[in-house]
Write a protein that holds these residues in place. Structure first.
Motif, PDB file in Angstrom:
ATOM      1  N   TRP A  66       0.829  -1.206   0.000  1.00  0.00           N
ATOM      2  CA  TRP A  66       0.000   0.000   0.000  1.00  0.00           C
ATOM      3  C   TRP A  66       0.864   1.257   0.000  1.00  0.00           C
ATOM      4  CZ3 TRP A  66      -3.736  -1.820   4.430  1.00  0.00           C
ATOM      5  CH2 TRP A  66      -4.768  -2.599   3.875  1.00  0.00           C
ATOM      6  N   ARG A  67       1.828   1.296   0.902  1.00  0.00           N
ATOM      7  CA  ARG A  67       2.678   2.486   1.015  1.00  0.00           C
ATOM      8  C   ARG A  67       3.531   2.670  -0.236  1.00  0.00           C
ATOM      9  NH1 ARG A  67      -0.919   4.023   4.315  1.00  0.00           N
ATOM     10  NH2 ARG A  67      -0.481   3.972   6.562  1.00  0.00           N
ATOM     11  N   ARG A  68       3.994   1.564  -0.814  1.00  0.00           N
ATOM     12  CA  ARG A  68       4.794   1.656  -2.033  1.00  0.00           C
ATOM     13  C   ARG A  68       3.987   2.285  -3.164  1.00  0.00           C
ATOM     14  NH1 ARG A  68       5.865  -0.844  -6.687  1.00  0.00           N
ATOM     15  NH2 ARG A  68       4.211  -2.400  -6.393  1.00  0.00           N
ATOM     16  N   LYS A  69       2.679   2.009  -3.157  1.00  0.00           N
ATOM     17  CA  LYS A  69       1.806   2.555  -4.199  1.00  0.00           C
ATOM     18  C   LYS A  69       1.221   3.912  -3.822  1.00  0.00           C
ATOM     19  CE  LYS A  69       0.487  -1.816  -6.350  1.00  0.00           C
ATOM     20  NZ  LYS A  69      -0.629  -2.733  -6.699  1.00  0.00           N
ATOM     21  N   GLY A  70       1.662   4.468  -2.703  1.00  0.00           N
ATOM     22  CA  GLY A  70       1.257   5.818  -2.337  1.00  0.00           C
ATOM     23  C   GLY A  70      -0.031   5.930  -1.555  1.00  0.00           C
ATOM     24  N   ARG A  71      -0.575   4.819  -1.072  1.00  0.00           N
ATOM     25  CA  ARG A  71      -1.794   4.888  -0.266  1.00  0.00           C
ATOM     26  C   ARG A  71      -1.463   5.475   1.101  1.00  0.00           C
ATOM     27  NH1 ARG A  71      -6.039   4.079  -3.665  1.00  0.00           N
ATOM     28  NH2 ARG A  71      -7.164   4.414  -1.712  1.00  0.00           N
ATOM     29  N   LYS A  72      -2.274   6.443   1.519  1.00  0.00           N
ATOM     30  CA  LYS A  72      -1.968   7.193   2.734  1.00  0.00           C
ATOM     31  C   LYS A  72      -2.999   6.989   3.846  1.00  0.00           C
ATOM     32  CE  LYS A  72       0.499  10.766   0.160  1.00  0.00           C
ATOM     33  NZ  LYS A  72       0.590  12.217  -0.178  1.00  0.00           N
ATOM     34  N   GLU A  73      -3.945   6.074   3.652  1.00  0.00           N
ATOM     35  CA  GLU A  73      -4.933   5.833   4.698  1.00  0.00           C
ATOM     36  C   GLU A  73      -4.241   5.416   5.999  1.00  0.00           C
ATOM     37  OE1 GLU A  73      -7.031   5.057   0.791  1.00  0.00           O
ATOM     38  OE2 GLU A  73      -5.057   4.663   1.660  1.00  0.00           O
ATOM     39  N   PRO A  74      -4.656   5.987   7.141  1.00  0.00           N
ATOM     40  CA  PRO A  74      -4.052   5.590   8.412  1.00  0.00           C
ATOM     41  C   PRO A  74      -4.331   4.126   8.728  1.00  0.00           C
ATOM     42  CG  PRO A  74      -5.900   7.080   8.775  1.00  0.00           C
ATOM     43  CD  PRO A  74      -5.655   7.052   7.312  1.00  0.00           C
ATOM     44  N   VAL A  75      -3.312   3.421   9.225  1.00  0.00           N
ATOM     45  CA  VAL A  75      -3.422   1.987   9.489  1.00  0.00           C
ATOM     46  C   VAL A  75      -3.109   1.692  10.948  1.00  0.00           C
ATOM     47  CG1 VAL A  75      -2.481  -0.299   8.962  1.00  0.00           C
ATOM     48  CG2 VAL A  75      -2.847   1.360   7.112  1.00  0.00           C
ATOM     49  N   LEU A  76      -4.042   1.012  11.596  1.00  0.00           N
ATOM     50  CA  LEU A  76      -3.864   0.526  12.958  1.00  0.00           C
ATOM     51  C   LEU A  76      -3.612  -0.971  12.889  1.00  0.00           C
ATOM     52  CD1 LEU A  76      -4.070   0.671  16.092  1.00  0.00           C
ATOM     53  CD2 LEU A  76      -6.543   0.399  15.823  1.00  0.00           C
ATOM     54  N   ILE A  77      -2.401  -1.393  13.272  1.00  0.00           N
ATOM     55  CA  ILE A  77      -2.091  -2.816  13.299  1.00  0.00           C
ATOM     56  C   ILE A  77      -2.648  -3.409  14.583  1.00  0.00           C
ATOM     57  CG2 ILE A  77      -0.231  -4.490  13.561  1.00  0.00           C
ATOM     58  CD1 ILE A  77       1.421  -2.954  11.622  1.00  0.00           C
ATOM     59  N   LEU A  78      -3.383  -4.509  14.416  1.00  0.00           N
ATOM     60  CA  LEU A  78      -4.007  -5.198  15.539  1.00  0.00           C
ATOM     61  C   LEU A  78      -3.576  -6.656  15.458  1.00  0.00           C
ATOM     62  CD1 LEU A  78      -6.161  -4.584  17.793  1.00  0.00           C
ATOM     63  CD2 LEU A  78      -7.834  -5.541  16.217  1.00  0.00           C
ATOM     64  N   THR A  79      -2.705  -7.079  16.374  1.00  0.00           N
ATOM     65  CA  THR A  79      -2.125  -8.407  16.225  1.00  0.00           C
ATOM     66  C   THR A  79      -1.649  -8.984  17.540  1.00  0.00           C
ATOM     67  OG1 THR A  79      -0.375  -9.659  15.111  1.00  0.00           O
ATOM     68  CG2 THR A  79       0.119  -7.395  15.710  1.00  0.00           C
ATOM     69  N   ALA A  80      -1.488 -10.300  17.557  1.00  0.00           N
ATOM     70  CA  ALA A  80      -0.954 -10.979  18.736  1.00  0.00           C
ATOM     71  C   ALA A  80       0.563 -10.857  18.805  1.00  0.00           C
ATOM     72  CB  ALA A  80      -1.358 -12.452  18.705  1.00  0.00           C
ATOM     73  N   ARG A  81       1.193 -10.397  17.734  1.00  0.00           N
ATOM     74  CA  ARG A  81       2.648 -10.230  17.737  1.00  0.00           C
ATOM     75  C   ARG A  81       2.995  -8.962  18.513  1.00  0.00           C
ATOM     76  NH1 ARG A  81       3.854 -11.172  11.277  1.00  0.00           N
ATOM     77  NH2 ARG A  81       2.588 -13.044  11.021  1.00  0.00           N
TER      78      ARG A  81
END
Length: 219
Positions: A66-81
């Motif tokens: 996404w970032r490589r293609k210029g998408r700028k939407e805010p992303v919240l990572i939700l994970t067990a890691r």
């Protein structure tokens, strides 16, 4: 506000979708990484909740693409890691925030509100327009200090217009922001919501730009 949720755990995904929609977010949920990645290009999302361990394609790879293609939407990572190295890797890959499992729905709400607020250039928790004040966390609207009761969809339309003050939003844009793919949309739905907002907040609260759309415009 419209949220893209990519989570393969059924209990977590179903609980988040149900909970976020009750809190006023229009939510599209995908449980496959490849499908979720493609979805971002198909609708105007305000934020993304992204798991990392996904079938089809790993969450970090999706985020990097996404970032490589210029998408700028805010992303919240939700994970067990939840270890520090994974958090750093996620943030360095373009994530805007990180929340480990288990989590509280209220914290997800608060973090999404903060991401959306910052992405729209708002620095304070409350969003104001003239004598109207909207709190995204409590979902309460006041006018001159008096609480105004709005329906869930009216709240979303109001929030969208207030977040984009002085911008004209087309009917199609508003529809795409307030309805998820699994909701049926009536042809005059936006007009009805705008009518109700004017009835409850004053006829001049929203201005119609003929054949273009709607705007909350500073005098």
């Amino acid at each position: 506000m419209r949220i893209l949720l990519i989570e393969d755990d059924y209990l977590i995904g179903d609980g988040l979708k149900t909970g976020l929609e009750k809190l006023g977010f229009s939510t599209d949920w995908f449980d496959d990484g490849g499908d979720g990645e493609e979805a971002l290009y198909q609708a105007p999302y305000d934020a993304v909740v992204l798991d990392l361990g996904l079938p089809g394609k790993d969450g970090l790879e999706i985020l990097k693409e996404w970032r490589r293609k210029g998408r700028k939407e805010p992303v919240l990572i939700l994970t067990a890691r939840g270890d520090v190295d994974q958090r750093i890797l996620g943030l360095n890959s373009g994530a805007d925030d990180y929340l480990g499992k288990p989590f509280s729905l209220k914290e997800v709400q608060a973090r999404l509100n903060a991401l959306i607020r910052r992405n729209n250039g708002h620095t304070t928790p409350d969003v104001t327009y003239r004598d109207v004040c909207f709190n995204p966390h409590t979902r309460k609207v006041t006018q001159n200090g008096r609480e105004i009761v709005l329906s869930p969809k009216e709240l979303i339309v109001l929030e969208l217009l207030m977040m984009n003050k002085n911008k004209v939003l087309s009917k199609e844009t508003i529809e795409s922001k307030i309805y998820s793919w699994d909701e049926e949309v009536q042809s005059n739905a936006v007009e009805v919501h705008i009518h109700h907002l004017r009835k409850k907040l004053g006829k001049n609260i929203v201005k119609t730009i003929n054949k273009i759309g709607y705007i909350m415009e500073d005098a």
